[in-house]
Design a protein around this motif. Structure first.
Motif, PDB file in Angstrom:
ATOM      1  N   LEU B 145      -7.413   1.098   3.118  1.00 58.88           N
ATOM      2  CA  LEU B 145      -6.606   0.811   4.292  1.00 58.88           C
ATOM      3  C   LEU B 145      -5.254   0.295   3.828  1.00 58.88           C
ATOM      4  O   LEU B 145      -5.178  -0.657   3.054  1.00 58.88           O
ATOM      5  N   PRO B 146      -4.196   0.927   4.291  1.00 57.30           N
ATOM      6  CA  PRO B 146      -2.857   0.532   3.871  1.00 57.30           C
ATOM      7  C   PRO B 146      -2.565  -0.927   4.223  1.00 57.30           C
ATOM      8  O   PRO B 146      -2.922  -1.388   5.305  1.00 57.30           O
ATOM      9  N   LEU B 147      -1.923  -1.594   3.306  1.00 52.74           N
ATOM     10  CA  LEU B 147      -1.636  -3.016   3.455  1.00 52.74           C
ATOM     11  C   LEU B 147      -0.230  -3.274   2.931  1.00 52.74           C
ATOM     12  O   LEU B 147       0.159  -2.744   1.891  1.00 52.74           O
ATOM     13  N   VAL B 148       0.530  -4.052   3.675  1.00 53.17           N
ATOM     14  CA  VAL B 148       1.865  -4.435   3.218  1.00 53.17           C
ATOM     15  C   VAL B 148       2.004  -5.944   3.377  1.00 53.17           C
ATOM     16  O   VAL B 148       1.656  -6.491   4.425  1.00 53.17           O
ATOM     17  N   PHE B 149       2.475  -6.598   2.338  1.00 54.76           N
ATOM     18  CA  PHE B 149       2.733  -8.032   2.446  1.00 54.76           C
ATOM     19  C   PHE B 149       4.206  -8.272   2.741  1.00 54.76           C
ATOM     20  O   PHE B 149       5.064  -7.508   2.303  1.00 54.76           O
ATOM     21  N   PHE B 150       4.450  -9.346   3.475  1.00 51.62           N
ATOM     22  CA  PHE B 150       5.851  -9.723   3.660  1.00 51.62           C
ATOM     23  C   PHE B 150       5.992 -11.241   3.588  1.00 51.62           C
ATOM     24  O   PHE B 150       5.062 -11.976   3.897  1.00 51.62           O
ATOM     25  N   ASP B 151       7.162 -11.656   3.165  1.00 50.91           N
ATOM     26  CA  ASP B 151       7.501 -13.076   3.014  1.00 50.91           C
ATOM     27  C   ASP B 151       6.560 -13.813   2.068  1.00 50.91           C
ATOM     28  O   ASP B 151       6.828 -13.853   0.883  1.00 50.91           O
ATOM     29  N   CYS B 152       5.488 -14.408   2.579  1.00 54.71           N
ATOM     30  CA  CYS B 152       4.567 -15.083   1.689  1.00 54.71           C
ATOM     31  C   CYS B 152       3.564 -14.074   1.164  1.00 54.71           C
ATOM     32  O   CYS B 152       2.604 -13.715   1.852  1.00 54.71           O
ATOM     33  N   ASP B 158      -2.295  -5.255  -5.430  1.00 57.91           N
ATOM     34  CA  ASP B 158      -1.410  -4.123  -5.599  1.00 57.91           C
ATOM     35  C   ASP B 158      -1.066  -3.527  -4.250  1.00 57.91           C
ATOM     36  O   ASP B 158      -1.801  -2.708  -3.723  1.00 57.91           O
ATOM     37  N   ALA B 159       0.046  -3.951  -3.693  1.00 56.43           N
ATOM     38  CA  ALA B 159       0.436  -3.419  -2.390  1.00 56.43           C
ATOM     39  C   ALA B 159       1.941  -3.554  -2.258  1.00 56.43           C
ATOM     40  O   ALA B 159       2.556  -4.382  -2.932  1.00 56.43           O
ATOM     41  N   PRO B 160       2.528  -2.743  -1.397  1.00 56.09           N
ATOM     42  CA  PRO B 160       3.968  -2.867  -1.167  1.00 56.09           C
ATOM     43  C   PRO B 160       4.268  -4.244  -0.592  1.00 56.09           C
ATOM     44  O   PRO B 160       3.440  -4.822   0.108  1.00 56.09           O
ATOM     45  N   LYS B 161       5.448  -4.726  -0.889  1.00 54.95           N
ATOM     46  CA  LYS B 161       5.824  -6.058  -0.441  1.00 54.95           C
ATOM     47  C   LYS B 161       7.265  -6.071   0.031  1.00 54.95           C
ATOM     48  O   LYS B 161       8.110  -5.357  -0.497  1.00 54.95           O
ATOM     49  N   VAL B 162       7.514  -6.885   1.033  1.00 60.22           N
ATOM     50  CA  VAL B 162       8.892  -7.101   1.482  1.00 60.22           C
ATOM     51  C   VAL B 162       9.163  -8.592   1.407  1.00 60.22           C
ATOM     52  O   VAL B 162       8.477  -9.380   2.056  1.00 60.22           O
ATOM     53  N   VAL B 163      10.108  -8.959   0.593  1.00 61.12           N
ATOM     54  CA  VAL B 163      10.369 -10.383   0.413  1.00 61.12           C
ATOM     55  C   VAL B 163      11.858 -10.686   0.509  1.00 61.12           C
ATOM     56  O   VAL B 163      12.699  -9.795   0.453  1.00 61.12           O
ATOM     57  N   GLU B 307       8.052   0.055   8.268  1.00 59.80           N
ATOM     58  CA  GLU B 307       8.441   1.342   7.692  1.00 59.80           C
ATOM     59  C   GLU B 307       7.565   1.682   6.486  1.00 59.80           C
ATOM     60  O   GLU B 307       7.031   2.785   6.386  1.00 59.80           O
ATOM     61  N   LEU B 308       7.409   0.721   5.604  1.00 54.83           N
ATOM     62  CA  LEU B 308       6.570   0.947   4.422  1.00 54.83           C
ATOM     63  C   LEU B 308       5.134   1.254   4.818  1.00 54.83           C
ATOM     64  O   LEU B 308       4.491   2.136   4.246  1.00 54.83           O
ATOM     65  N   LEU B 309       4.650   0.513   5.804  1.00 56.70           N
ATOM     66  CA  LEU B 309       3.261   0.688   6.207  1.00 56.70           C
ATOM     67  C   LEU B 309       3.026   2.075   6.803  1.00 56.70           C
ATOM     68  O   LEU B 309       2.078   2.773   6.438  1.00 56.70           O
TER      69      LEU B 309
END
Lengths: 339, 339
Positions: B145-152, B158-163, B307-309
DNA sequence: TGCGCAATTACAAACGTTTGCAACTCAGCT
DNA sequence: AGCTGAGTTGCAAACGTTTGTAATTGCGCA
C-alpha cells in the motif's frame, strides 16, 4: 509470492477447508471444531489477516463511517467539534470522514453527493454561509440516511439539530457590558443571513431595550466573514468616531480587529472602550488586553451531534427529531472590565 | 414503497432489461441501442440513481480515497497541509479521510490499522511525537500500500517523503538574529526526539559556530510540546536571567511564551531581546510586537505529498522513492528588529 | 429455405465477506 | 444392518457493480 492482502480464501486454501469454515472460525463460532478454529486463527495472525473493509460494508450495508461537512477546518471551534464527534464515534466503533466545504456552496453540494451512496451511514453538517438552497440535504433525507445539523443549521429540513443558544449568549454579553457601566454599545457581527448571527444580534437588542438603552444603525455592523481583517476595516470608522463605549463582537477575531483600531486611535481598552468577543479562541488569553468572550462548547456540540446521529442509525424506524440547545458562558477577562 | 437507495437492479426491473444492459447504458456504451440507453438514463435521473460506492470499490479494488494521519487537527500548519492534500486529491477524483492521532502513539496505531484493509488506496502520515516504533507503518508497506510521509517523518521506512529544510530554517533564523547584532542567542525547541527539532537546532548551532559565537547548555531548552504554556514555563528562568539578547524558538507559541516572560520581567522586545519564531501562525501578525518567524509552507507540502502518493498509486510497479525538500523563508516583523 | 452476420441483449463470474441450509462422518443404539 | 442424531464441514446465495462471452433477433442474400 502472492500479491495484495491476505483474504479468507487464502487461509481456506492453505488449510484445505472452505471459506465458510474460516469465516466462522474467525468469529469464534462453536460450530467449528476447536482444533480447526485455532489453526485458522493462528494462520490469520501469522499473515496479519484483516477483514476487507469494503467487502464487509457491502455485505452488511453498513460502512461504520460517519460523514462530517463543515465550512472550515482551520478554525478552533470546528476543530473542537470534530474532536467531540471523533471521540464519540470511535467509542462506538465508527470512523469519521470529514469534508471541508471552505465556505463554498458548490463544494458543499459536491461533498454531500459524494457521501450519499453507501459511503457513510449518516451525516453531520454545518452549512456554509453561502448556502441558501438545501436540495442536496433533502436528497440525503429522502434516502432515509440519518442527518444531523449542528451550529449553522437549516430550518427547512426535518432533522435533529444541535445548536448554541446564540440569543442568550448575545444577551449575556451585552448585559455584561451594560453592567460595566457602558451605555453606548455597538454590535459587530458576521454574515447576517446565518441564523446564529441573527440570534446573537437579537440577544444584543433585547439586552439593550431591557436596560432602556438605544442603539443606532451606524453602531450595527455586519461583516461578510468573521475574520480579523474584515472586522478591522469595517469597524474602523465606528471606533474612530469615539461615539461608543462598549462593543460586542460576534467573533473573537472581529473583536481583536476592533481593539486594534481602538489602540491605533489612541483609545484604551477597556478604559475607553469595553469589548466582548465570541468563541473563546486561544488567542484571547494571549492577546493584550486579554479578551472577554462567550464560550462556545464545540467539543460538547460534536459529542452530542455524534450521539444523536448514532442513535438515529441504530434505530432507523424511530424518527428522532429533537433540537439540543447548548448554553454559552461569559468568560470575563481584561478587555471588558475597567477597574 | 421500496426502501433504501435505487440500484441498477431496480432500474433493470422497471425497464424489463438486464442489469448488464443498464450498467452499459449508464456508461454510454454504444453496444446498447440508443433508445434503450436514453430510457435508462432518464429513469436513472428520475430516481436520482447514484452508483453504490462500496460495490464499486469492491469490484475495482480501488476506494478512490486517501488516508491522512496527523498528530493534531487544531493546528494551523496541519490544517494547511490538509487543504493542500484535499485540493490535489479532489482534482484527481480522490476523497480524503483524516485521522487525528492527538499525538498519541496508541491512537496512531489504531488509525493506521483501521485504514489498512481496503479502506484507502494509500496513506499520508506525519508521525506523532510519541512514536518510536514503526511496525504499523511497515505492515502498510508490506501490503504494497503506497505510503508517503510528510513533516515528521520516519527514516527507517522506505517511502517517499516531503519535508521542510528545517536545518536551513534554523540556520536562517539564527543568522538573522546574529545580523541584528545579537551575540548571546538561546534556542527553545520542541521534543528533541523528532528529527525536525534536531535539524532546527543543528541549523542554530551551525549559524552560531560560523559566526564564532558560543552557546551554553542553559541556553538550550527542549519542551515536551510546542505549546505556549510549556514554553512560557520552561523559558522563564532563562529569560529572567537576562543573560541572553536573542532567542530562536522552534514554534511561534514557544516564542510568544518567551516574550510574555520578557515583558513580565520588564524587558522590551525586540529592544532587550530579539525573538524569532517558527511556523508563521496567524497570531504572529496580531500579537504585539508582531512576530518574526520562519514560514512553513503547509499547503505546498500537502499538495506535494498528495501528488507523490497518487503517482505511486497510479504506477504500482514503479518504486518511487524521492524525498522532496521544501524551503522555509524568513519573515521579518517587529520582534527581531530593533531600530 | 436456410445461412451468415450485425445488432442487441442476457447470462454468469468476479470482488471478499457472512450465513442458512444441506451434506457428510461416525458413534451409539435397536 | 440400519436408523438417529450430534458434531463438523461445505455449498450457495447475497450485497451492487462491471465485463467477457453466449444467446437471441431480424435482416439480406444465395
Amino acid at each position: 509470492m502472492k500479491k495484495g492482502p491476505v483474504t479468507i480464501k487464502d487461509i481456506a486454501k492453505e488449510l484445505n477447508v472452505s471459506v465458510s469454515t474460516v469465516s466462522r472460525a474467525l468469529a469464534d463460532n462453536p460450530l467449528v471444531k476447536l482444533e480447526t478454529r485455532n489453526a485458522v486463527k493462528e494462520l490469520a495472525k501469522k499473515y496479519h489477516y484483516r477483514p476487507h473493509f469494503t467487502a464487509l460494508s457491502l455485505r452488511s450495508n453498513k460502512t461504520k463511517t460517519l460523514g462530517i461537512i463543515i465550512p472550515q477546518l482551520v478554525h478552533e471551534f470546528f476543530s473542537m467539534v470534530i474532536r467531540g464527534i471523533e471521540d464519540h464515534a470511535y467509542a462506538n466503533g465508527y470512523n469519521v470522514i470529514i469534508s471541508s466545504s471552505h465556505e463554498s456552496y458548490e463544494r458543499e453540494v459536491i461533498d454531500t453527493k459524494a457521501l450519499i451512496n453507501g459511503r457513510v451511514d449518516g451525516l453531520m453538517a454545518c452549512i456554509s454561509k453561502e448556502t441558501n438552497d438545501y436540495e442536496h440535504f433533502k436528497e440525503f433525507v429522502d434516502r432515509n440516511l440519518p442527518l444531523v445539523f449542528f451550529d449553522c443549521i437549516c430550518d427547512e429540513i426535518d432533522a435533529p439539530k444541535v445548536v448554541l443558544d446564540d440569543f442568550d449568549a448575545g444577551y449575556q454579553a451585552t448585559k455584561h457590558l451594560i453592567g460595566q457601566g457602558n451605555t453606548r454599545i455597538a454590535y459587530v457581527g458576521g454574515p447576517i443571513n446565518l441564523i446564529i448571527n441573527q440570534d446573537r444580534m437579537a440577544g444584543y437588542n433585547k439586552a439593550l431595550s431591557e436596560a432602556g438603552l438605544n442603539t443606532k444603525d451606524e453602531w450595527i455592523i455586519h461583516c461578510d466573514s468573521g475574520d480579523y481583517e474584515d472586522g478591522r476595516k469595517r469597524s474602523e470608522r465606528l471606533v474612530n468616531s469615539k461615539e461608543i463605549d462598549g462593543l460586542f463582537a460576534a467573533t473573537d477575531m472581529l473583536a481583536i480587529g476592533a481593539i486594534k483600531n481602538a489602540k491605533k486611535a489612541g483609545l484604551t481598552v477597556p478604559g475607553d472602550l469595553s469589548v466582548v468577543g465570541f468563541s473563546n479562541w486561544s488567542i484571547g488569553t494571549l492577546y493584550e488586553p486579554s479578551l472577554s468572550t462567550m464560550s462556545q462548547p464545540g467539543y460538547e456540540m460534536g459529542l452530542k451531534a455524534a450521539e444523536l446521529l448514532i442513535k438515529q442509525i441504530d434505530n432507523p424506524d424511530q424518527m428522532v427529531n429533537e433540537t439540543v440547545v447548548l448554553k454559552s458562558e461569559l468568560i470575563v477577562r481584561e478587555s471588558s472590565v475597567s477597574d
